[in-house]
Scaffold this active site. Sequence first.
Site, PDB file in Angstrom:
ATOM      1  CE1 TYR A 320      -3.247  -2.876   1.279  1.00 18.34           C
ATOM      2  CE2 TYR A 320      -1.929  -2.928   3.223  1.00 18.34           C
ATOM      3  CZ  TYR A 320      -2.906  -3.336   2.439  1.00 18.34           C
ATOM      4  OH  TYR A 320      -3.394  -4.787   2.893  1.00 18.34           O
ATOM      5  CB  CYS A 348      15.326 -11.577  -5.409  1.00 21.72           C
ATOM      6  SG  CYS A 348      16.680 -12.299  -4.532  1.00 21.72           S
TER       7      CYS A 348
HETATM    8  N1  LLP Z   1     -14.714  -5.303  10.202  1.00 19.69           N
HETATM    9  C1  LLP Z   1     -14.495  -5.370   8.847  1.00 19.69           C
HETATM   10  C2  LLP Z   1     -15.917  -6.146   8.298  1.00 19.69           C
HETATM   11  C3  LLP Z   1     -13.320  -5.336   8.222  1.00 19.69           C
HETATM   12  O1  LLP Z   1     -13.344  -6.108   6.845  1.00 19.69           O
HETATM   13  C4  LLP Z   1     -12.427  -4.962   8.869  1.00 19.69           C
HETATM   14  C5  LLP Z   1     -10.795  -4.677   8.175  1.00 19.69           C
HETATM   15  C6  LLP Z   1     -12.347  -4.752  10.186  1.00 19.69           C
HETATM   16  C7  LLP Z   1     -13.513  -4.893  10.834  1.00 19.69           C
HETATM   17  C8  LLP Z   1     -11.102  -3.857  11.021  1.00 19.69           C
HETATM   18  O2  LLP Z   1     -10.578  -2.679  10.384  1.00 19.69           O
HETATM   19  P1  LLP Z   1      -9.735  -1.802  11.120  1.00 19.69           P
HETATM   20  O3  LLP Z   1     -10.441  -1.446  12.396  1.00 19.69           O
HETATM   21  O4  LLP Z   1      -8.447  -2.803  11.291  1.00 19.69           O
HETATM   22  O5  LLP Z   1      -9.450  -0.952  10.250  1.00 19.69           O
HETATM   23  N2  LLP Z   1      -4.453  -5.007   5.372  1.00 19.69           N
HETATM   24  C9  LLP Z   1      -4.881  -3.606   5.474  1.00 19.69           C
HETATM   25  C10 LLP Z   1      -6.045  -3.431   6.160  1.00 19.69           C
HETATM   26  C11 LLP Z   1      -7.282  -4.249   5.698  1.00 19.69           C
HETATM   27  C12 LLP Z   1      -8.508  -4.291   6.644  1.00 19.69           C
HETATM   28  C13 LLP Z   1      -9.562  -5.146   6.354  1.00 19.69           C
HETATM   29  N3  LLP Z   1     -10.775  -5.200   7.071  1.00 19.69           N
HETATM   30  C14 LLP Z   1      -3.732  -2.607   6.057  1.00 19.69           C
HETATM   31  O6  LLP Z   1      -2.758  -3.352   6.263  1.00 19.69           O
HETATM   32  O7  LLP Z   1      -3.911  -1.514   6.045  1.00 19.69           O
END
Ligand code: LLP
Length: 422
Positions: A320, A348
């Site tokens: 990202y 790599c």
């Molecule tokens: N609820 C649902 C339905 C979700 O899909 C997500 C995250 C959350 C709660 C929690 O969201 P948070 O509070 O953590 O923002 N890998 C990405 C973030 C992907 C989030 C996916 N869904 C990153 O590293 O920024």
Amino acid sequence: MTPFFHRRDGALAVEQVALARIAAEFGTPTYVYSRGALTAAYRAYAAACEGRRARIQYAMKANSNLAVLQVFAQLGAGFDIVSGGELKRVIAAGGDPRKVVFSGVGKSAAEMELALAHDVLCFNVESIPELDRLNAVAGRVGKRARVSLRINPDVDARTHPYISTGLKANKFGVAFEDVLPTYRAAAALPHLEVVGIDCHIGSQITEVSPYLEALDKVLDVVETLEREGIVLSHIDVGGGLGITYADETPPDTTGFARTLLDRVAERGHGHREVLFEPGRSLVGNAGVLLTTVEFLKPGAAKNFCIVDAAMNDLARPAMYEAYHRIEPVAAAKAGVQASIYDVVGPVCESGDWLGRDRELAVQPGDLLAVMSAGAYGFVMSSNYNTRGRAAEVMVDGEAIHLVRERERVEDLFRNERLLPGA
Ligand code: LLP
């Protein structure tokens, strides 16, 4: 830096433990979490929920280490899961499956059956085919599944497109114009009990206004449904609250949660339970990735600081272009010249970087801490380049607990087989 990650005599420490000691004991790369920081982040939500009808469902995809889950389970958290595997982790960590909500667009029949067997609180359903599948599975096992529909409110969370989920163009949720017919369809299915409504508009959101916009649309739906005799007992406002990686200024957690609870109450829905599904804001700033400088490689266009952690350990920068602060662990040493480096790993790929254009005064062998790595760090790591995944350590005051051993190379190809023959 939070009070849990601080400098003592110039050297970086977690709670009462110097990070250098953890590196000496467990090697690098290693994820280090602070139990105090996890607890404080949880309590910031809990403070807003006190005396209200509200639940905190930790979105465990952000960090599903068993010890992290255990900390939250002991604090009373429920969990937001997206797979049968995550449900098994909740149980292994001593969490209560009846406090679990099951999210995700592609639940398999086997996952539904597992969740029903453990009597989860609710399924967050995203489509009519999913309703039909759940109804069939529940009928087969002789249960009624509690469901909530995840609606797509079509609001702009103003975050990175890969982590924005509440816009029309996303794969998530029931399109706003289909919401009422989908509820009617759900209510007509015999093995489902319609109990709630859910929406999650994205991640790393640093303003309250998109939440209020989405919440108002959700409450409009709740009111329309009630006029039709479909009464919902809970409103799940999703997760997504942002944290400070660099200079972002997200709203304070308690104030944010109170603002949403107040809006629900002001609109006359205070009797319904509100569910929060935070991930990042509970764990993101409770962890760092500890790494060692291998080489310094000066170049014509760029200087590289090559470290032993890589994109397979922390994918967020490569994926990202995410920013993580990078701090030297030791106190500044006299005579070491600061330079501007790209901090990169040994994988790599040119995309293998952890930080770009960072001013650092470091030498080979020095330790660096990649900050704010508690969320979507270890959980997104891979074995690319046949690299074992990092160790994970939890600090609790003066105590150091190894909560996941470093993966050994033999672990990586244990499940592989050679072809028969010579
Ligand atoms: N609820 C649902 C339905 C979700 O899909 C997500 C995250 C959350 C709660 C929690 O969201 P948070 O509070 O953590 O923002 N890998 C990405 C973030 C992907 C989030 C996916 N869904 C990153 O590293 O920024």
